[in-house]
Design an enzyme around this catalytic site. Structure first.
Site, PDB file in Angstrom:
ATOM      1  CG  ASP A  14      -2.296   0.510   0.985  1.00  0.00           C
ATOM      2  OD1 ASP A  14      -2.430   1.347   0.087  1.00  0.00           O
ATOM      3  OD2 ASP A  14      -3.231   0.141   1.725  1.00  0.00           O
ATOM      4  CD  GLU A  56       0.693   4.597  -7.378  1.00  0.00           C
ATOM      5  OE1 GLU A  56      -0.226   4.171  -8.111  1.00  0.00           O
ATOM      6  OE2 GLU A  56       1.130   5.767  -7.423  1.00  0.00           O
ATOM      7  N   GLY A  86      -3.002   4.607  -8.209  1.00  0.00           N
ATOM      8  CA  GLY A  86      -2.883   5.296  -9.491  1.00  0.00           C
ATOM      9  C   GLY A  86      -2.344   6.708  -9.370  1.00  0.00           C
ATOM     10  CG  ASN A  98       3.071   8.601  -7.533  1.00  0.00           C
ATOM     11  OD1 ASN A  98       3.528   9.739  -7.467  1.00  0.00           O
ATOM     12  ND2 ASN A  98       2.520   7.991  -6.487  1.00  0.00           N
ATOM     13  CG  ASP A 123      -9.454   2.023  -0.954  1.00  0.00           C
ATOM     14  OD1 ASP A 123      -8.418   1.984  -1.653  1.00  0.00           O
ATOM     15  OD2 ASP A 123      -9.456   1.857   0.280  1.00  0.00           O
TER      16      ASP A 123
HETATM   17  C1  GLA Z   1      -5.977   1.222   1.430  1.00  0.00           C
HETATM   18  C2  GLA Z   1      -6.082   0.249   0.268  1.00  0.00           C
HETATM   19  C3  GLA Z   1      -7.204  -0.725   0.553  1.00  0.00           C
HETATM   20  C4  GLA Z   1      -6.926  -1.487   1.840  1.00  0.00           C
HETATM   21  C5  GLA Z   1      -6.728  -0.504   2.983  1.00  0.00           C
HETATM   22  C6  GLA Z   1      -6.219  -1.179   4.245  1.00  0.00           C
HETATM   23  O1  GLA Z   1      -7.099   2.029   1.527  1.00  0.00           O
HETATM   24  O2  GLA Z   1      -6.296   0.923  -0.930  1.00  0.00           O
HETATM   25  O3  GLA Z   1      -7.372  -1.632  -0.506  1.00  0.00           O
HETATM   26  O4  GLA Z   1      -5.781  -2.266   1.662  1.00  0.00           O
HETATM   27  O5  GLA Z   1      -5.786   0.522   2.650  1.00  0.00           O
HETATM   28  O6  GLA Z   1      -6.013  -0.293   5.300  1.00  0.00           O
END
Ligand code: GLA
Length: 409
Positions: A149, A182, A184, A186, A204
Site C-alpha cells: 500500500d 498506490e 494510481g 503516480n 478504493d
Molecule cells: C488502502 C487500500 C485498501 C486497503 C486498505 C487497508 O485504503 O487501498 O485496498 O488495503 O488501505 O487499510
C-alpha cells in the site's frame, strides 16, 4: 577447458531458471480472495480456515480462485526488539506460518499486505526501511502474494519505493506476486510492469454499483465509476502485468443484476478477479456469478488483451475484448435504470483493434454468438442482434467460429 564450458553452461542455465521463476507468476490476471472489503481488520486464523473451506466447497477454487490474501490488520502494532513484524497473537494464535501451511495444504496460495510507508493505512507498522527484512520474513512464511500500500509515504518516490521492495522480494528468493497499491497516484501503468505483476489504478472501491462515497479527505468509488477510469489504460496491461481496478464487491449487497454487470465488466477489462465478499454463506446467485466459467475464461484469455469501450449509445456501453484464435467477447452494459432494447448490426460494426491487431469484418466472416450468462447460442452475426438489456445489467457474448462449425455438424 571442457569442464569450464560445462560450468559456464550450468551457471547460465541456473540463472535462466531463476529468472524464469519470477517471470511467469501472472500470465493471466490473478484470481483469489482478499479480506479487506468485508472484514477490514477483523481477521483471524479461523476466518482464513473458514474462507478456504468455502472457497473449495462453493466451486470457486475449481473455477480458478487460488490466492487467499490477508489485508491490513494482521500484525501487532509494534515490531519486536529485532525489528521483525509480529502477527497479532490474538487473531493468529498459532502464528502466520501455520496459516500459510493450512492454505497450502488445500492446494491454494497465500498472500499478505503491508505498505511502502512508515505505517499501513490502518496504523500498523509499515515497511519503510525494513524492505529486505520483511521480504525475508514473507519468504520464510511461504507467502506467495504481497499487496503493498501507499499510506504514510510522504517524501517517498513511488517508483523507487516499489522498486526497492520488488528487489527485496527477489533477493529473498521466493516467487511472490507483487501487487502495487498506490491508487494510481503516480501513474504506475507507466513504470510498474517491470516492478510487479499488478497495480491499482484508482482509489478504493466502495460497496455500491454506481455512486461516489465522500470520506472527507478521500473518495470511494462505485464499480461504474472505477470502470469509467480504466478506458485509457488498456495499452499498459498484458500477460504478467495488469491494471487492477480493485477487489470486487460482488456478493456484498449489490443486487443480482448489478453484481453480474460488475463481474462482467471486470472480466472485459482483464482485471484481477479478487473476491472481496464473505465466502461463508454466499447466496446461490453470488456463487453463480463468481464461478461463471465462461465469463472467467474471457477474463483469463491467454491473449491477455484488456477490452475497450467500442461505443456508447442510448445509455448502453458496448465493450469489446479480443481473445485468442481471433474470437472476441462483446458486452452490452445498460447503465440506466430502465430496460433498453438493442438492435446491433454486426455488419455495420467492423472490429479494428490496432493494439491487438484484431480485424474482423462481419461481412466477410460469420461468427456464432454465445450468451455467456444464459449459457446458450443466440444465433450468428449474419443477422442483427435484437435483445433487451435489463437495467444496470449486461448481455455478454462470446463470438466464435468454432460454434458455427459445431452447429453445422
Ligand atoms: C488502502 C487500500 C485498501 C486497503 C486498505 C487497508 O485504503 O487501498 O485496498 O488495503 O488501505 O487499510
Amino acid at each position: 577447458m571442457h569442464k569450464k564450458w560445462l560450468l559456464l553452461i550450468t551457471v547460465l542455465y541456473t540463472l535462466n531458471m531463476q529468472a524464469q521463476k519470477y517471470k511467469d507468476l501472472a500470465l493471466t490476471p490473478p484470481m483469489g480472495w482478499n479480506s479487506w472489503n468485508t472484514f477490514q481488520a477483523n481477521i483471524s486464523e479461523k476466518l482464513v480456515m473458514q474462507t478456504v473451506d468455502s472457497l473449495i466447497s462453493s466451486g470457486m477454487a475449481a473455477a480458478g480462485y487460488n490466492y487467499i490474501v490477508l489485508d491490513d490488520g494482521w500484525m501487532k502494532m509494534e515490531r519486536d526488539s529485532m525489528g521483525n513484524l509480529v502477527p497479532d497473537p490474538q487473531k493468529f494464535p498459532h502464528g502466520m506460518k501455520a496459516v500459510a501451511d493450512y492454505v497450502h495444504s488445500k492446494g491454494l496460495k497465500f498472500g499478505l499486505y503491508n505498505c511502502a510507508g512508515t505505517k499501513t493505512c490502518g496504523g500498523y507498522p509499515g515497511t519503510r526501511g525494513y524492505e529486505y527484512q520483511d521480504a525475508r520474513l514473507y519468504a520464510s512464511l511461504g507467502v506467495d502474494y504481497l499487496k503493498f500500500d501507499w499510506c504514510s509515504s510522504e517524501g517517498l518516490n513511488a517508483k523507487e519505493a516499489y522498486t526497492t521492495m520488488s528487489k527485496a522480494l527477489r533477493v529473498a528468493g521466493r516467487p511472490i506476486i507483487f501487487s502495487l497499491c498506490e491508487w494510481g497516484n503516480n501513474q504506475p501503468w507507466l513504470w510498474a510492469s517491470e516492478v510487479g505483476e499488478l497495480w491499482r489504478t484508482t482509489g478504493d472501491i466502495y460497496n455500491c454499483f454506481d455512486c461516489i462515497k465522500d470520506h472527507g479527505t478521500w473518495k470511494g468509488w462505485g464499480a461504474v465509476q472505477i470502470m469509467d477510469k480504466q478506458k485509457d489504460l488498456r495499452k499498459y496491461a498484458g500477460p504478467g502485468h495488469w491494471n487492477d481496478p480493485d477487489m470486487m464487491e460482488v456478493g456484498n449487497g449489490m443486487s443480482e443484476n448489478e453484481g453480474r454487470a460488475h463481474f462482467s465488466l471486470w472480466c472485459m477489462m482483464a482485471a484481477p478477479l479478487i473476491a472481496g465478499n464473505d465466502l461463508c454463506g454466499m447466496t446461490k446467485q453470488t456463487i453463480a456469478i463468481l464461478t461463471n466459467k465462461e465469463a472467467i475464461a474471457i477474463d483469463q484469455d491467454s491473449l491477455g488483451v484488456q477490452g475497450y469501450l467500442y461505443q456508447q449509445k442510448d445509455s448502453v456501453d458496448t465493450w469489446i475484448k479480443p481473445l485468442k484464435n481471433n474470437e472476441i467477447a462483446v458486452c452490452f452494459f445498460n447503465r440506466s435504470k430502465h430496460p433498453v432494447t438493442i438492435s446491433y448490426n454486426w455488419k455495420e460494426n467492423v472490429v479494428n483493434d490496432t493494439l491487438s491487431k484484431t480485424m474482423i469484418d462481419f461481412n466477410a466472416i460469420t461468427y456464432s454468438i454465445r450468451d455467456v450468462w444464459a449459457k446458450k447460442i443466440m444465433g450468428t452475426t449474419s443477422k442483427v442482434l435484437a435483445t433487451v438489456v435489463q437495467p444496470q445489467d449486461v448481455v455478454m457474448v462470446r463470438l466464435s467460429i468454432e460454434g458455427i462449425k459445431k452447429s453445422k455438424k
